[in-house]
Each structure stands twice: as C-alpha cells, then as structure tokens.
Design a protein around this motif. Sequence first.
Motif, PDB file in Angstrom:
ATOM      1  N   ASP A  35       0.883  -1.044   0.034  1.00 41.30           N
ATOM      2  CA  ASP A  35       0.129  -0.073  -0.045  1.00 41.30           C
ATOM      3  C   ASP A  35       0.797   1.274   0.011  1.00 41.30           C
ATOM      4  O   ASP A  35       1.919   1.141   0.400  1.00 41.30           O
ATOM      5  CB  ASP A  35      -0.845   0.036   1.423  1.00 41.30           C
ATOM      6  N   PRO A  36       0.394   2.304  -0.658  1.00 35.81           N
ATOM      7  CA  PRO A  36       1.535   3.624  -0.655  1.00 35.81           C
ATOM      8  C   PRO A  36       1.198   4.196   0.777  1.00 35.81           C
ATOM      9  O   PRO A  36       0.222   4.056   1.390  1.00 35.81           O
ATOM     10  CB  PRO A  36       0.564   4.361  -1.734  1.00 35.81           C
ATOM     11  N   VAL A  37       2.270   4.733   0.952  1.00 32.58           N
ATOM     12  CA  VAL A  37       2.150   5.850   2.110  1.00 32.58           C
ATOM     13  C   VAL A  37       1.336   7.039   1.884  1.00 32.58           C
ATOM     14  O   VAL A  37       1.444   7.649   0.744  1.00 32.58           O
ATOM     15  CB  VAL A  37       3.604   6.312   2.607  1.00 32.58           C
ATOM     16  N   VAL A  38       0.726   7.624   2.795  1.00 29.82           N
ATOM     17  CA  VAL A  38       0.128   8.800   2.969  1.00 29.82           C
ATOM     18  C   VAL A  38      -0.822   9.017   1.539  1.00 29.82           C
ATOM     19  O   VAL A  38      -0.456  10.086   0.993  1.00 29.82           O
ATOM     20  CB  VAL A  38       0.896   9.974   3.305  1.00 29.82           C
ATOM     21  N   PRO A  39      -1.595   7.841   1.229  1.00 35.23           N
ATOM     22  CA  PRO A  39      -2.413   8.293  -0.077  1.00 35.23           C
ATOM     23  C   PRO A  39      -3.517   9.394   0.167  1.00 35.23           C
ATOM     24  O   PRO A  39      -4.331   9.415   0.996  1.00 35.23           O
ATOM     25  CB  PRO A  39      -3.095   6.929  -0.311  1.00 35.23           C
ATOM     26  N   LEU A  40      -3.618  10.320  -0.948  1.00 31.26           N
ATOM     27  CA  LEU A  40      -4.750  11.354  -0.602  1.00 31.26           C
ATOM     28  C   LEU A  40      -6.115  10.853  -1.139  1.00 31.26           C
ATOM     29  O   LEU A  40      -5.854  10.294  -2.419  1.00 31.26           O
ATOM     30  CB  LEU A  40      -4.125  12.481  -1.351  1.00 31.26           C
ATOM     31  N   GLU A  41      -6.983  11.396  -0.544  1.00 26.43           N
ATOM     32  CA  GLU A  41      -8.302  10.965  -1.277  1.00 26.43           C
ATOM     33  C   GLU A  41      -8.954  12.268  -2.127  1.00 26.43           C
ATOM     34  O   GLU A  41      -9.455  11.887  -2.881  1.00 26.43           O
ATOM     35  CB  GLU A  41      -9.122  10.589   0.035  1.00 26.43           C
TER      36      GLU A  41
END
Length: 514
Positions: free
Chosen positions: A110-116
């Motif tokens: 999973d990516p780190v700090v993914p933005l929504e």
Amino acid sequence: MNRTAHSLIGVVAALAAVTGLAALTAPSGEPAAGPAAARLPVERSTLVCPQPASSEVGETTYTAYTPKGDTERKRSAGSGAGLLPAGSTLEGGGRGGEDGKDGKGADGPDPVVPLEKPGVPVTAEADSSGSPALTGSADGSLAPGWTVQQTTLVTAGTGRGLLGVSCTAPGTEFWFPGASTAKSRHDYIHLTNPDDAPAVVDLELYGKDGSVKTESGEGLNVPGRSTVPVLLSTLSREPVTNVVLHVVARSGRIGAQVQSLDEKLGGDWLPASAESRGSLILPGIPADATAVRLVAFAPGEKDVDLKVRLATPTGAITPAGQETLHVRSGTTVAVDLGDVTRGEPGSLILSPAEEGGGARVVAALRVLRGEGARQETAFVPATEPVRERASAAGGDAGAKSGEDGGTVLSLVAPEKAAKVRVTASAGSGGGEPVSRTFDLKAGTTTAVDDLRPEGGKGRYALTVERLSGGTVYAARTLSLEDDGIPMFTVQTLPDDRGTVAVPRAGQDLSVLVD
C-alpha cells in the motif's frame, strides 16, 4: 484548413500536454509563456522523500496535502497520490491510487499517505530506525501543488532534535552551501532514484580555497528505484568545517537532500539552495535565534559582491559590520552574523552591490537556538519566490502559539509591497479551513503564528497565494520543546508550479500549410 494543418495542431497539443505533465518533475525553471499562452493545471507531479535519520528513539511523521484549485476537476479512474518505499512498484506505473478508490494498487504494498481529495491532509507514522526512502507521484486533481512533509523527532544521541524536510521533485543538479566534513558533524547526502533506469552522479566539494579534492565522489551509481546515502567526510582526507556540495547527475535524475547530524548541536535537513544572478532571499530566521552563520558560494567565473540586509517586521536594515560580502569565484565564504535578529523575526536579503553586477551565487544559513548543551540546529537555504501559490504541510492543529508544536509562517516582500492570502487547511482529524489576507510592506518580514483551522485536529497545511504587488518569499517553522531544548526545523515555500503555460497555437499553424 486541410488535414496537414489538423495533424500539426494535434502534435502541438500533445507537446503541450507533455509540458504540463513534466512541470513538477523539473528541478527549476518556468516554462515560457507567450502572449497567446494559457495557464492550465499540471496533471502529474513526482516527489522524493529521503530515508529518515536512523535512530532507536526516533519517530517520523509524513503529512501529504494538495490545496484546492479554483475549479475542481472530476477525479478520473487513474488519478491518485501516494508514496512507496524506494525499490517498490505498483502495477500501472509505480504510483498510488490505481483503482481510484482506496489508494491501493492491484499488487504490491500500500502507498504511504495516499490522498483521497484536495484540501484535506493525511498523515502516517513510521519507526525511524528502519524507514526507507520514498518515491511516488500524484495525478489528476491531486497533482497541482501536491506537497509532502517528512518530520522526525529524535530525542537523544547524535543529531537529536526535530528534523524536517519537504519532499522534493527529482532533478539533475543541486547546490548545498553549509555542509561540513568536520569531525563533530556527520553529514550524509541522500541520493534517491525514482526511475527504473540507473543514474550516474558526481559529488564535488568546495571550501574557502576552492575545490576540495575528493577520492570517491565521481561516477556514483544509483540503481533504479533505490537510494544511496554517502557520508561526506569519506570523500576527502582533511576535515573542512564549511563546504559547498555540488551534486550533478550525468545520466538520469535523482532526489538529493543533505542530512546534517551534529554531536552537540542537534541536527536537521539541509535543502538545496536556489541559484540566482540577482538577489537571494533566505526567509524565516526565528526571533530567538542565538547564532546565525551565512555560507555563500559563487559557482561561475566571476567574483560576486553582495549587499547584506535583514528584513525585519518594520523594515530592512544593514547588520552592523556586515554591510557587504565579497565572494571569490569558485570559493566558499562563511560569515558569523551572531544573534542578528535581536529578538525579532527576520529574513536575509543578499543583492548585487552594483547595478548590473549580478553573477551566479548560492547561499544558506545555519541557525542555532538555545544555549550551552541545549542548542538546536536548523538550516535556511536561499529559495525561489511564491509566484502564484505555495504550501507547507505538517503543522500541529492542536497546538497554540508559544506552546509545544508551534507553527510560524514568515512572509517577506523584499523590494515592493504585496498582498497575499494565507489559508490554514482543515486538519487531518477534522476542522474547517480558515483564510486571512495580509498586506506586506516593502523590505519587511511578517510572522504569522496564530492561523489555524477552526476546530482543527491532527496535522494541517498552510497555503500562501500571492494576490498582487511585488515578489513574495515564505518559510514555515515548526518548533517543539523537549527537555528544555528548543527543537525546530524550517522549510522554505517555493512556488508549487501547480500550473503550466500551454501555447495556443492552433490558428497560427494554419498559415503554414497550403
């Protein structure tokens, strides 16, 4: 218009799109805007975060943020924003958010700090003892102005302190004034390659007498999607207190940041300096700075004579005994300015001493706070102006002015008055954004320490928008007191290059074809 004309127009449109995609992966420079050019939002931006300080007592926080645009574009299925450990990839090009829903790729981590969505920051915590370097991209509506703050708190040992850095766009050339190979300093240059192909990098050191002979700084190989830290003291035999590090990628592109760890004075990240033939602005010297050291270097073939001024809250003054600075070509000059701010926030202005006498120059400040065994270090490099907009993430929404976790924004109008709007975003844990407009007087530094989101929780971001007037420069200081040590870190806010100039050439091309 015949078929050939339409084909040429298509080619121009495609090139314009490529220009938009590349705008935030270049280290510097603004695309030229002709009289018929329009400014459009960039569609992809790439960032590199270095490996945090390795410490058993260190904790690292990442905060990612994209400001809201004037008009929100519909998020496509392929848009997203996230960072991955160097060496990791996601299916679909190595970026987060491939399924457009939860920031996860079909395969891989999973990516780190993914933005929504724009306007709301997200955070992630990491154990600094084993955290890797990160690389990643933002696409679509999350790309314009995407910023990621990496902050590490180290409570003991060499380099203890608050170490902060804004993750940067990869490039091919970087200058780091203020580095050191002294015995008490442990300075590492972190070279991170975000691409699949390897990069070849040269490292050059310059001291007060010119080039410092290096034994292993040429032709360093940085494999694709990997990071290589290099201890600067291993490059030369003799220790040098004040050096300038020049990083050049012969092939490929890299992210480059210097991590400075001092045995007694704490530590922080030293970002690259902007390079200029005119004035250099170094914003955000704290009011309670106890010692400030200026390090400057002239990369070109000409010597440089600079006027030294300090932009205070009431106007620009000349520090006593430091009216001018002479920098010989190819040499490093270090000047101790002492407690130059004398209890007021300030910013240093370096400008050519003679009209038309501008030559290439880079510069940075080492700033100390505290006394005796409770001193802490931070660095302030010369920075680019905020032409349109810039953001800094990572502020503590729950902290009040003067308390632990304080945030101070420094705004500088070096030559002409200007008007700016500053917005504190919603917090990562809730709250509402708050905006305020500031009129900046020429030659002054305005310190803002009381702008936070309404009912905010978690981490928040500050966005500066230049509305009118002269050029504006900005820096953000994060501070935290631990065991009587005034820990702090300063991040400058260069323009986020959230838009790119795209020529409107369709009608003009028709005259070239029968």
